[in-house]
Scaffold this motif. Sequence first.
Motif, PDB file in Angstrom:
ATOM      1  N   SER A  61       0.772  -1.167  -0.042  1.00  0.00           N
ATOM      2  CA  SER A  61       0.018  -0.051   0.002  1.00  0.00           C
ATOM      3  C   SER A  61       1.033   1.241  -0.089  1.00  0.00           C
ATOM      4  N   PHE A  62       0.748   2.098  -1.171  1.00  0.00           N
ATOM      5  CA  PHE A  62       1.539   3.312  -1.056  1.00  0.00           C
ATOM      6  C   PHE A  62       0.823   4.478  -1.037  1.00  0.00           C
ATOM      7  N   PHE A  63       1.142   5.366  -0.122  1.00  0.00           N
ATOM      8  CA  PHE A  63       0.427   6.565  -0.103  1.00  0.00           C
ATOM      9  C   PHE A  63       1.293   7.674  -0.353  1.00  0.00           C
ATOM     10  N   THR A  64       0.886   8.739  -1.170  1.00  0.00           N
ATOM     11  CA  THR A  64       1.739   9.969  -1.509  1.00  0.00           C
ATOM     12  C   THR A  64       0.593  10.848  -1.997  1.00  0.00           C
ATOM     13  N   GLN A  65       1.260  12.277  -1.734  1.00  0.00           N
ATOM     14  CA  GLN A  65       0.186  13.292  -2.294  1.00  0.00           C
ATOM     15  C   GLN A  65       0.618  13.490  -3.770  1.00  0.00           C
ATOM     16  N   VAL A  66       1.727  12.968  -4.237  1.00  0.00           N
ATOM     17  CA  VAL A  66       2.273  13.285  -5.453  1.00  0.00           C
ATOM     18  C   VAL A  66       1.859  12.119  -6.611  1.00  0.00           C
ATOM     19  N   GLN A  67       0.832  12.629  -7.473  1.00  0.00           N
ATOM     20  CA  GLN A  67       0.526  11.557  -8.772  1.00  0.00           C
ATOM     21  C   GLN A  67       1.759  10.718  -8.960  1.00  0.00           C
ATOM     22  N   ILE A  68       1.840   9.503  -9.170  1.00  0.00           N
ATOM     23  CA  ILE A  68       2.856   8.742  -9.674  1.00  0.00           C
ATOM     24  C   ILE A  68       2.336   8.404 -11.150  1.00  0.00           C
ATOM     25  N   SER A  97      -4.668  15.203   2.672  1.00  0.00           N
ATOM     26  CA  SER A  97      -4.295  15.866   4.060  1.00  0.00           C
ATOM     27  C   SER A  97      -3.835  14.713   5.125  1.00  0.00           C
ATOM     28  N   LEU A  98      -3.504  15.346   6.246  1.00  0.00           N
ATOM     29  CA  LEU A  98      -3.100  14.263   7.165  1.00  0.00           C
ATOM     30  C   LEU A  98      -4.278  13.693   7.858  1.00  0.00           C
ATOM     31  N   GLU A  99      -5.378  14.072   7.759  1.00  0.00           N
ATOM     32  CA  GLU A  99      -6.747  13.538   8.445  1.00  0.00           C
ATOM     33  C   GLU A  99      -7.055  12.381   7.430  1.00  0.00           C
ATOM     34  N   ASP A 100      -6.900  12.870   5.951  1.00  0.00           N
ATOM     35  CA  ASP A 100      -7.116  11.639   4.954  1.00  0.00           C
ATOM     36  C   ASP A 100      -6.255  10.455   5.365  1.00  0.00           C
ATOM     37  N   LEU A 101      -5.009  11.004   5.287  1.00  0.00           N
ATOM     38  CA  LEU A 101      -3.998   9.825   5.537  1.00  0.00           C
ATOM     39  C   LEU A 101      -4.319   8.901   6.698  1.00  0.00           C
TER      40      LEU A 101
END
Lengths: 271, 141
Positions: A61-68, A97-101
């Motif tokens: 599971s990969f979480f990032t704000q930047v579209q890969i 956002s932090l809340e979403d993460l």
Amino acid sequence: MADILTLVFRTFNQHNGKPKDFKSIAPSKCSTLVVGDCSVNRSLLILAAVTAASELGLKVSFFTQVQIQSLPGSLQESMSNLSPDNLKKIKFSYPRSLEDLLQDVASLHESASGSAAPPSLIIVDGLEGYLRGPGVSGGLQQAEQSSAAHISALLYDTAAFLTQTLEERAASLAPCRVIASFQSEWEGHAGGDSSDPVLSVLDRYFQVRCTLDQDWNSAPAVAGPQDTWHVYLSGAGITEDPIAKDEEVSSLAREWRLVICPNRSMEFTMV
Amino acid sequence: MPSFLPTVAKQLFKDIQKTYQEKTKIPDDLLIALRFVFGSCALQALDLVDQRSVTCVSSPSGRRAYQVIGGSGLLYTCYTSCHYCSCPAFAYTVLRRNESLLCKHILAAYLSQAMGLSQQEALSDQQMSSILSGRAARTDT
Ligand SMILES: [Zn+2]
């Protein structure tokens, strides 16, 4: 120890092309914090995700704000086991956002009740982006520290729970590891300084730190522009590891030189 | 949460568990040791345990967490495998000043486990997710 990163370093080793022995790397529960420049951090995390999925068959599971957008071309050339089926094992999520993460990571346990196996690797790219969001900027250092502790503790607790689940359901896929990245902005020192108050909180929860320091001194051996980085593993997960106490293993595994070639491919050499 | 505790604290919780099972009270020598290790937190945490302020919540996935009602009536969530609490004391004395190991809520969670005095509550997986993420920490539903 940081088993996935060590596997990455060995797989993308400049000198020994083929003979990879994954079996010699013991699976590790230790969570790892990659501390360096955000774009190099991201490349290393993508490499870790693809290596874990293709070489070890792990769900990621990969979480990032930047579209890969796409995988680096160099990666597609150098990985023998890379196939669309393997890439499907990586699930990219883009919490803003932090809340979403927090919400996304907190709900990972729900998959333990379902039929699909939970992930064996949780990756969070760019913690600095989540911790320095609009809500926690400015002089609210204490709020930033508290947020850093919250997400780190949640990742730790989630990995501990999923490890237990994996051990019961599919022991070969256990444990569940965590790799996150952070760019320290403290005193403009990209490599990270232990006096960074947020970093000192993160270090409480991540047993291994992988520091990436740009190496300005090493003269490029090859003509043309290239980036050289000094990569080293530290932290309680390294020094208290019974295997790493073995002199030979530990010296082999702790320090690497990373060269980023003009085509963006990454090559690691043992130091 | 064993890796987050020094050996002396681990041993202390074991001793409390053992003697409390036999005598249903904590003898003075253990109370003194508790205060010695955890400072003023110790008595406040024991008060919380006395008031049955600690609930161990669990959901069908098997995930567990602690919810502790603080002195002010606010509800705090603590994890079972590592130390975190959303209260101001944790942010200030633990994270910022590095003066204590934990806050009274986390200590209350340890003590209520050792003494077998935590309430039990079953939640849905979705409710568990909101509690873990901090979204539902302060609602008193
Ligand atoms: Zn607290």
